[in-house]
Scaffold this motif. Structure first.
Motif, short mmCIF file in Angstrom:
data_model
loop_
_atom_site.label_atom_id
_atom_site.label_comp_id
_atom_site.label_asym_id
_atom_site.label_seq_id
_atom_site.Cartn_x
_atom_site.Cartn_y
_atom_site.Cartn_z
N LYS A 97 0.85 -1.18 0.00
CA LYS A 97 0.00 0.00 0.00
C LYS A 97 0.89 1.23 0.00
O LYS A 97 1.72 1.41 0.89
N PRO A 98 0.77 2.10 -1.01
CA PRO A 98 1.67 3.27 -1.08
C PRO A 98 1.54 4.16 0.16
O PRO A 98 0.46 4.37 0.69
N HIS A 99 2.68 4.67 0.61
CA HIS A 99 2.72 5.61 1.72
C HIS A 99 2.34 7.00 1.24
O HIS A 99 2.90 7.49 0.24
N ARG A 100 1.44 7.64 1.94
CA ARG A 100 1.10 9.03 1.60
C ARG A 100 2.12 9.94 2.29
O ARG A 100 2.33 9.85 3.50
N THR A 101 2.76 10.81 1.54
CA THR A 101 3.84 11.64 2.06
C THR A 101 3.74 13.06 1.52
O THR A 101 2.96 13.33 0.60
N GLU A 102 4.54 13.96 2.08
CA GLU A 102 4.65 15.34 1.60
C GLU A 102 6.12 15.73 1.58
O GLU A 102 6.61 16.38 2.51
N PRO A 103 6.86 15.34 0.56
CA PRO A 103 8.31 15.60 0.52
C PRO A 103 8.63 17.05 0.17
O PRO A 103 7.76 17.83 -0.23
N PHE A 104 9.90 17.38 0.33
CA PHE A 104 10.42 18.66 -0.13
C PHE A 104 10.86 18.51 -1.59
O PHE A 104 11.15 17.41 -2.06
N ALA A 105 10.93 19.62 -2.30
CA ALA A 105 11.50 19.65 -3.64
C ALA A 105 12.76 20.52 -3.61
O ALA A 105 12.84 21.48 -2.84
N GLY A 106 13.73 20.16 -4.42
CA GLY A 106 14.97 20.93 -4.48
C GLY A 106 15.68 20.64 -5.78
O GLY A 106 15.04 20.32 -6.78
N ASN A 107 16.99 20.72 -5.77
CA ASN A 107 17.78 20.45 -6.96
C ASN A 107 19.07 19.73 -6.58
O ASN A 107 19.62 19.94 -5.49
N VAL A 108 19.53 18.88 -7.47
CA VAL A 108 20.84 18.24 -7.36
C VAL A 108 21.69 18.77 -8.50
O VAL A 108 21.30 18.70 -9.67
N GLU A 109 22.84 19.32 -8.15
CA GLU A 109 23.71 19.95 -9.14
C GLU A 109 24.04 18.99 -10.28
O GLU A 109 24.38 17.83 -10.05
N SER A 110 23.93 19.48 -11.49
CA SER A 110 24.21 18.78 -12.75
C SER A 110 23.19 17.70 -13.09
O SER A 110 23.26 17.07 -14.16
N ILE A 111 22.21 17.48 -12.20
CA ILE A 111 21.17 16.48 -12.46
C ILE A 111 19.82 17.14 -12.69
O ILE A 111 19.15 16.89 -13.68
N GLY A 112 19.41 18.00 -11.75
CA GLY A 112 18.15 18.72 -11.93
C GLY A 112 17.22 18.58 -10.74
O GLY A 112 17.65 18.41 -9.60
N LYS A 113 15.93 18.66 -11.01
CA LYS A 113 14.89 18.69 -9.99
C LYS A 113 14.98 17.46 -9.10
O LYS A 113 15.17 16.35 -9.57
N ALA A 114 14.79 17.68 -7.78
CA ALA A 114 14.89 16.59 -6.81
C ALA A 114 13.66 16.54 -5.92
O ALA A 114 13.05 17.57 -5.62
N VAL A 115 13.31 15.34 -5.50
CA VAL A 115 12.31 15.11 -4.47
C VAL A 115 13.06 14.56 -3.27
O VAL A 115 13.82 13.59 -3.38
N ILE A 116 12.85 15.19 -2.09
CA ILE A 116 13.71 14.95 -0.94
C ILE A 116 12.89 14.54 0.28
O ILE A 116 11.92 15.21 0.65
#
Length: 293
Positions: A97-116
């Motif tokens: 059963k998928p976990h319901r969450t509220e992560p942060f968003a950011g960036n990883v250098e040279s890669i791009g958008k991140a979910v943290i």
């Protein structure tokens, strides 16, 4: 975990329950290189590269101290439309059963958008604000049995789903457990005594100190909307006094400066007890999350 926001100390974690919105077929990213583990003095990081070379994605599982949980970051172009603190579903194997969450968003250098994610458990998700089971009195470790059931890291938000095809993670978690034990030795502490401890340090004036840390959310960081995940570690001596405090940034910021270690000079602990019930030199570690809601 100390979880801080503008107005008040949060007493509860992210709400769970409910069913995820129907997602389209996931974007599946395959592991494109062997896993790499970085045994750094202040952090253990497991890194996986996914996808094609011209569209690289990355997955980090990292720990700043021994714990039953780990920080999780995924990044790359497939996450471009994912937003911070929005309802997101996280799962690790078919039938879970998928976990319901509220992560942060950011960036990883040279890669791009991140979910943290600050702290994740394969079976519990982000269910609790606590870093570890309070009933576990010895050195906490990642659950390799649960990790063996994992087959992927799947993240879904507003009908978009991205799946990192990790395969089982038990061997990787074993390496991380070894890494965090080595880290404890680097701090000058007795790992074997910790593995058989009957009590780790207990923070007795946590609420008062947490409120003082909260009050120092600087206006410069606030005006820029900066949020942060920090990892704090203190060495607690046989008398329950703080000998040393270290604060590591799990996320990078420009203006957000925490004075948590200064405030921890007034922290009081019940000391750790070994297998014979004798006080011994140990540590206390937790996450500090600054967020704007």
């Amino acid at each position: 975990m100390i979880r801080l926001k503008l107005a008040a100390l949060l007493a509860a974690g992210v709400a769970l329950g409910g069913a995820p919105a129907m997602a389209k077929d996931p974007t599946v990213l395959k592991l494109s290189a062997p896993w790499n583990v970085d045994f750094a003095p202040e952090k253990c990081r497991l890194t996986g590269l996914f996808g094609e070379e011209d569209d690289r994605h990355v997955l980090f599982i990292e720990q700043f101290y021994p714990s039953t949980r780990a920080g999780l970051t995924v990044a790359g172009s497939a996450l471009n439309r994912f937003q911070s603190r929005r309802r997101t579903y996280l799962s690790f194997y078919d039938g879970q059963k998928p976990h319901r969450t509220e992560p942060f968003a950011g960036n990883v250098e040279s890669i791009g958008k991140a979910v943290i994610y600050s702290n994740v458990d394969i079976e519990l998700g982000t269910e609790s604000d606590d870093d570890d089971d309070p009933n576990n009195n010895s050195l906490p470790q990642l659950d390799t049995t649960a990790a063996a059931r994992a087959d992927f890291v799947s993240i879904s938000q507003r009908g978009r789903a991205v799946r990192f095809a990790t395969g089982p993670l038990d061997k990787a978690f074993e390496v991380l457990n070894t890494c965090t034990q080595d880290m404890v030795r680097e701090w000058g502490l007795d790992v074997e005594r910790h593995l058989t401890a009957t009590r780790l340090p207990e923070w007795t004036n946590e609420r008062a100190i947490a409120r003082r840390i909260q009050s120092e959310y600087g206006s410069a960081a606030l005006n820029r909307g900066e949020q942060a995940i920090l990892r704090m570690r203190v060495i607690v001596n046989e008398n329950g006094a703080v000998e040393e405090c270290v604060l590591d940034e799990a996320t990078e910021t420009d203006r957000l400066k925490s004075f948590a270690c200064r405030e921890m000079e007034a922290a009081k602990f019940e000391p750790a007890l070994d297998a014979e019930g004798q006080p011994f030199r140990s540590y206390y570690a937790t996450s500090i999350i600054y967020m704007i809601s």
